[in-house]
Design a protein around this motif. Structure first.
Motif, PDB file in Angstrom:
ATOM      1  N   GLU A   1       9.474  -1.219  -0.826  1.00 35.12           N
ATOM      2  CA  GLU A   1       9.462  -2.298  -1.876  1.00 35.12           C
ATOM      3  C   GLU A   1      10.476  -3.443  -1.468  1.00 35.12           C
ATOM      4  O   GLU A   1      10.236  -3.659  -2.320  1.00 35.12           O
ATOM      5  CB  GLU A   1       9.051  -1.428  -3.441  1.00 35.12           C
ATOM      6  CG  GLU A   1       7.786  -0.868  -3.223  1.00 35.12           C
ATOM      7  CD  GLU A   1       6.903  -1.706  -2.945  1.00 35.12           C
ATOM      8  OE1 GLU A   1       6.571  -2.361  -3.960  1.00 35.12           O
ATOM      9  OE2 GLU A   1       6.092  -1.319  -2.956  1.00 35.12           O
TER      10      GLU A   1
ATOM     11  N   TYR B   1      11.204   0.360 -11.110  1.00 42.40           N
ATOM     12  CA  TYR B   1      11.416   1.518 -10.006  1.00 42.40           C
ATOM     13  C   TYR B   1      12.442   1.624  -9.309  1.00 42.40           C
ATOM     14  O   TYR B   1      12.211   2.670  -8.378  1.00 42.40           O
ATOM     15  CB  TYR B   1      10.050   0.167  -9.189  1.00 42.40           C
ATOM     16  CG  TYR B   1       9.491   0.873  -7.426  1.00 42.40           C
ATOM     17  CD1 TYR B   1       8.271   1.815  -8.066  1.00 42.40           C
ATOM     18  CD2 TYR B   1      10.225   0.892  -6.435  1.00 42.40           C
ATOM     19  CE1 TYR B   1       7.554   1.867  -6.840  1.00 42.40           C
ATOM     20  CE2 TYR B   1       9.737   1.212  -5.430  1.00 42.40           C
ATOM     21  CZ  TYR B   1       8.276   1.754  -5.631  1.00 42.40           C
ATOM     22  OH  TYR B   1       8.088   2.857  -4.207  1.00 42.40           O
TER      23      TYR B   1
ATOM     24  N   ASP C   1      10.167   4.350  -0.163  1.00 39.01           N
ATOM     25  CA  ASP C   1       9.517   4.174  -1.423  1.00 39.01           C
ATOM     26  C   ASP C   1      10.293   2.224  -1.417  1.00 39.01           C
ATOM     27  O   ASP C   1       9.839   1.469  -2.138  1.00 39.01           O
ATOM     28  CB  ASP C   1       9.295   4.840  -2.866  1.00 39.01           C
ATOM     29  CG  ASP C   1       7.992   5.777  -2.424  1.00 39.01           C
ATOM     30  OD1 ASP C   1       7.581   6.163  -1.856  1.00 39.01           O
ATOM     31  OD2 ASP C   1       8.147   6.320  -3.408  1.00 39.01           O
TER      32      ASP C   1
ATOM     33  N   GLY D   1       8.379  -6.678  -4.177  1.00 33.33           N
ATOM     34  CA  GLY D   1       8.171  -5.681  -5.056  1.00 33.33           C
ATOM     35  C   GLY D   1       8.816  -5.150  -5.695  1.00 33.33           C
ATOM     36  O   GLY D   1       8.199  -3.924  -7.249  1.00 33.33           O
ATOM     37  N   LEU D   2      10.636  -5.020  -5.571  1.00 33.21           N
ATOM     38  CA  LEU D   2      11.109  -4.109  -6.182  1.00 33.21           C
ATOM     39  C   LEU D   2      10.689  -4.024  -7.640  1.00 33.21           C
ATOM     40  O   LEU D   2      11.722  -5.793  -7.735  1.00 33.21           O
ATOM     41  CB  LEU D   2      11.806  -4.394  -5.160  1.00 33.21           C
ATOM     42  CG  LEU D   2      13.187  -2.630  -5.799  1.00 33.21           C
ATOM     43  CD1 LEU D   2      12.845  -1.602  -5.867  1.00 33.21           C
ATOM     44  CD2 LEU D   2      13.764  -2.836  -4.563  1.00 33.21           C
TER      45      LEU D   2
END
Length: 143
Positions: free
Chosen positions: A24, A33, A20, A28-29
């Motif tokens: 990302e 998260y 994951d 999008g990190l």
């Protein structure tokens, strides 16, 4: 069976966490998260460790406080809105705080190893050495 389940869970947590994070990395990190998935990786690594430190009951009791507080405060994900509960974020929080508890308990166990021994010393000066006398008799009374 327990060791197999522990190893499978450890590889699962580590794999999900790393995958994951890798997915990302393109932008999008977010910090939440990243913290969540780094905690999954840490929990997976602890489950895969060959020699895991074993915490005392006191350390486990201390560990329970932040884990329960984190679940009540709904960090990192908000899973309750009024009377309704969203189960996916609730399960994600449970996994996150389970890994955090494992990390904290392991850290406390390593700290406990550094503490001095807490048992009361026993005075053995008044005991006689019967075993040494018998050994001398068995060999023919050699001094």
């Amino acid at each position: 069976m327990g060791a197999v389940l522990r190893v499978m869970t450890g590889w699962g947590l580590l794999g999900i966490g790393l995958l994951d994070i890798a997915v990302e990395l393109d932008g999008g990190l977010t910090i939440t998260y990243l913290v969540f998935h780094l905690m999954l990786c840490a929990g997976g690594l602890l489950l895969l460790a060959h020699r895991r430190p074993v915490p005392s009951r006191a350390a486990l009791a201390v560990t329970a406080v932040p884990v329960l507080a984190g679940m009540v405060l709904q960090y990192p994900y908000r899973y309750r809105d009024g009377a309704s509960v969203d189960w996916f974020p609730a399960c994600a929080d449970l996994v996150f705080w389970g890994c955090a508890g494992l990390l904290l308990a392991s850290g406390l166990a390593m700290l406990e190893r550094l503490l001095p021994e807490r048992r009361t010393p026993v005075d053995l000066s008044h005991y006689t050495g019967h075993a040494e006398q018998r050994a001398a008799e068995n060999v023919g009374g050699l001094p």
